[in-house]
Write a protein that holds these residues in place. Structure first.
Motif, PDB file in Angstrom:
ATOM      1  N   LYS A  39       0.365  -0.860   0.013  1.00  0.00           N
ATOM      2  CA  LYS A  39      -0.185  -0.012  -0.547  1.00  0.00           C
ATOM      3  C   LYS A  39       0.874   1.229  -0.253  1.00  0.00           C
ATOM      4  CE  LYS A  39      -3.602   2.446   2.763  1.00  0.00           C
ATOM      5  NZ  LYS A  39      -4.358   2.246   3.708  1.00  0.00           N
ATOM      6  N   THR A  40       1.618   1.626   0.921  1.00  0.00           N
ATOM      7  CA  THR A  40       2.705   2.324   1.138  1.00  0.00           C
ATOM      8  C   THR A  40       3.545   2.664  -0.455  1.00  0.00           C
ATOM      9  OG1 THR A  40       2.916   2.099   3.575  1.00  0.00           O
ATOM     10  CG2 THR A  40       5.017   3.529   1.979  1.00  0.00           C
ATOM     11  N   GLU A  43       1.028   4.215  -3.078  1.00  0.00           N
ATOM     12  CA  GLU A  43       0.845   5.610  -2.395  1.00  0.00           C
ATOM     13  C   GLU A  43       1.679   6.565  -3.068  1.00  0.00           C
ATOM     14  OE1 GLU A  43      -2.089   4.953   0.865  1.00  0.00           O
ATOM     15  OE2 GLU A  43      -0.215   4.782   1.497  1.00  0.00           O
ATOM     16  N   GLN A  44       2.969   5.904  -2.288  1.00  0.00           N
ATOM     17  CA  GLN A  44       3.837   6.617  -2.838  1.00  0.00           C
ATOM     18  C   GLN A  44       4.133   7.419  -4.322  1.00  0.00           C
ATOM     19  OE1 GLN A  44       5.336   8.793  -1.078  1.00  0.00           O
ATOM     20  NE2 GLN A  44       4.216   7.919   0.611  1.00  0.00           N
ATOM     21  N   GLU A  46       1.989   7.257  -6.732  1.00  0.00           N
ATOM     22  CA  GLU A  46       0.817   8.078  -7.172  1.00  0.00           C
ATOM     23  C   GLU A  46       1.830   9.692  -7.113  1.00  0.00           C
ATOM     24  OE1 GLU A  46      -3.112   7.711  -5.635  1.00  0.00           O
ATOM     25  OE2 GLU A  46      -2.964   5.583  -7.386  1.00  0.00           O
ATOM     26  N   ILE A  57      -2.590  -0.263  -3.838  1.00  0.00           N
ATOM     27  CA  ILE A  57      -3.543   0.211  -2.562  1.00  0.00           C
ATOM     28  C   ILE A  57      -4.498  -0.913  -2.661  1.00  0.00           C
ATOM     29  CG2 ILE A  57      -4.190   1.987  -1.627  1.00  0.00           C
ATOM     30  CD1 ILE A  57      -3.328   3.933  -3.530  1.00  0.00           C
ATOM     31  N   GLN A 294       7.271   5.879   6.138  1.00  0.00           N
ATOM     32  CA  GLN A 294       5.420   6.228   6.118  1.00  0.00           C
ATOM     33  C   GLN A 294       5.419   7.028   6.871  1.00  0.00           C
ATOM     34  OE1 GLN A 294       3.155   4.176   8.232  1.00  0.00           O
ATOM     35  NE2 GLN A 294       1.447   4.197   5.921  1.00  0.00           N
TER      36      GLN A 294
END
Length: 343
Positions: A39-40, A43-44, A46, A57, A294
């Motif tokens: 997930k991290t 997100e990063q 993106e 994600i 994070q």
């Protein structure tokens, strides 16, 4: 006792507090930890590259949500449960996690697995009785014990966090030492950190202590284990040194002192924070560092502090201390040789 042995039940501190916690950690790796990393990462990517990573994600979020079943199955597997008990433990782990968090999942899976093993293959309708008893036992434990256990563990973790903020030097040293030793010992520092819900500077100190154990042993034993041992311990696990620690406990001193010396810096001058998922990981798979990013943000400032407190500092301090101990004969050549390393 013979009946319990026949059912594969061997009550002991090792079974319930070492083996079960160690397999719980594997369940956490296979669900919450890898999910959080995925997930991290999504997100990063993106944020930095403006690429739609919704699939990543969502995948990570789903993995994280299945922590309870993963813990249940992992503990049941570790306790050598028969198939029906093993599969039913997915339900009891889920119930424990829903009602009592990681601690609830642990206790519900543990008790339901042992009770399920007692009734397994005892009747002609085993396919119904065994999962029913296992699930009923696990859900009962989750409902009546889970919430109180979760509340106590969270409260105890908050006390540690509060005490670390009030006495950052002393508590930073203490948290780093204890969590670092837990990481190297055959128990799960990850499970402990998650059950206590360690966060903030206390989690930051724990990460420093755990990193010091791994990086410290990797560097101090380089002459015995070379590059293979450096990687195996530095981003794998310092637990590889347990047989050597039993033969000469003094080899624990350099990495433990390194963590204790560096932790106060991470609780005062360079305030380092982390979350529970990264607190007990050290440099294993670089999870501790990913979770630090994070928690604190992906910045150059955090990278520099992390490099010094998680890698450079532990390496330098441990190498100096271990070299001195070798010089005066407290550590002898070959005493840190691990089976995965080689000359």
């Amino acid at each position: 006792m013979n009946w319990l042995k026949k059912k594969g039940i061997a009550p002991s501190l090792k079974s319930y507090f070492i083996d079960a916690l160690s397999f719980m950690a594997l369940g956490l790796f296979g669900s919450l930890i890898i999910g959080l990393i995925i997930k991290t990462l999504g997100e990063q990517i993106e944020i930095f590259f403006s690429i739609n990573m919704g699939f990543f994600i969502e995948m990570g979020t789903l993995s994280m949500s299945l922590m309870g079943p993963a813990i249940g199955v992992a503990i049941a597997y570790g306790l050598k449960a028969p198939p029906l008990v093993l599969f039913a433990a997915a339900v009891t782990g889920a119930a424990g996690a829903a009602l009592g968090g990681p601690a609830g999942a642990y206790i519900a899976a543990l008790i339901s697995t042992e009770i399920g093993k007692m009734v397994s293959q005892s009747t002609r309708v085993d396919i119904i009785i065994t999962p029913f008893v296992t699930i009923a036992a696990g859900y009962g434990v989750a409902a009546f014990i889970g919430p109180y256990m979760a509340e106590f563990m969270t409260m105890f973790g908050s006390w540690i966090g509060w005490a670390t903020e009030q006495q950052p030097v002393v508590m930073g040293m203490l948290v780093a030492a204890l969590m670092g030793l837990a990481l190297t010992a055959p128990i799960s520092s990850l499970a402990i950190a998650l059950m206590l819900d360690l966060n903030g500077v206390a989690a930051g100190a724990a990460t420093i202590g755990c990193s010091a154990q791994m990086v410290g042993f990797a560097v101090a034993s380089y002459r015995e284990n070379k590059f293979g041992g450096l990687i195996a311990q530095g981003i794998g696990t310092s637990m590889l040194q347990v047989p050597n620690i039993l033969r000469n406990p003094l080899i624990l001193i350099p990495p433990t002192l390194a963590g204790m010396l560096l932790a106060p810096i991470g609780t005062t001058i360079w305030a380092m924070e982390n979350n529970a998922a990264g607190a007990g990981m050290g440099t294993s798979g670089l999870v501790g560092q990913i979770m630090t990013f994070q928690t604190m943000g992906f910045t150059m400032d955090v990278l520099i502090k992390m490099a010094v407190l998680h890698f450079i500092g532990p390496a330098v301090i441990t190498l100096l201390l271990s070299s001195y101990m070798r010089k005066i004969g407290l550590i002898k050549n070959g005493q840190m040789l691990i089976h995965t390393g080689g000359k």
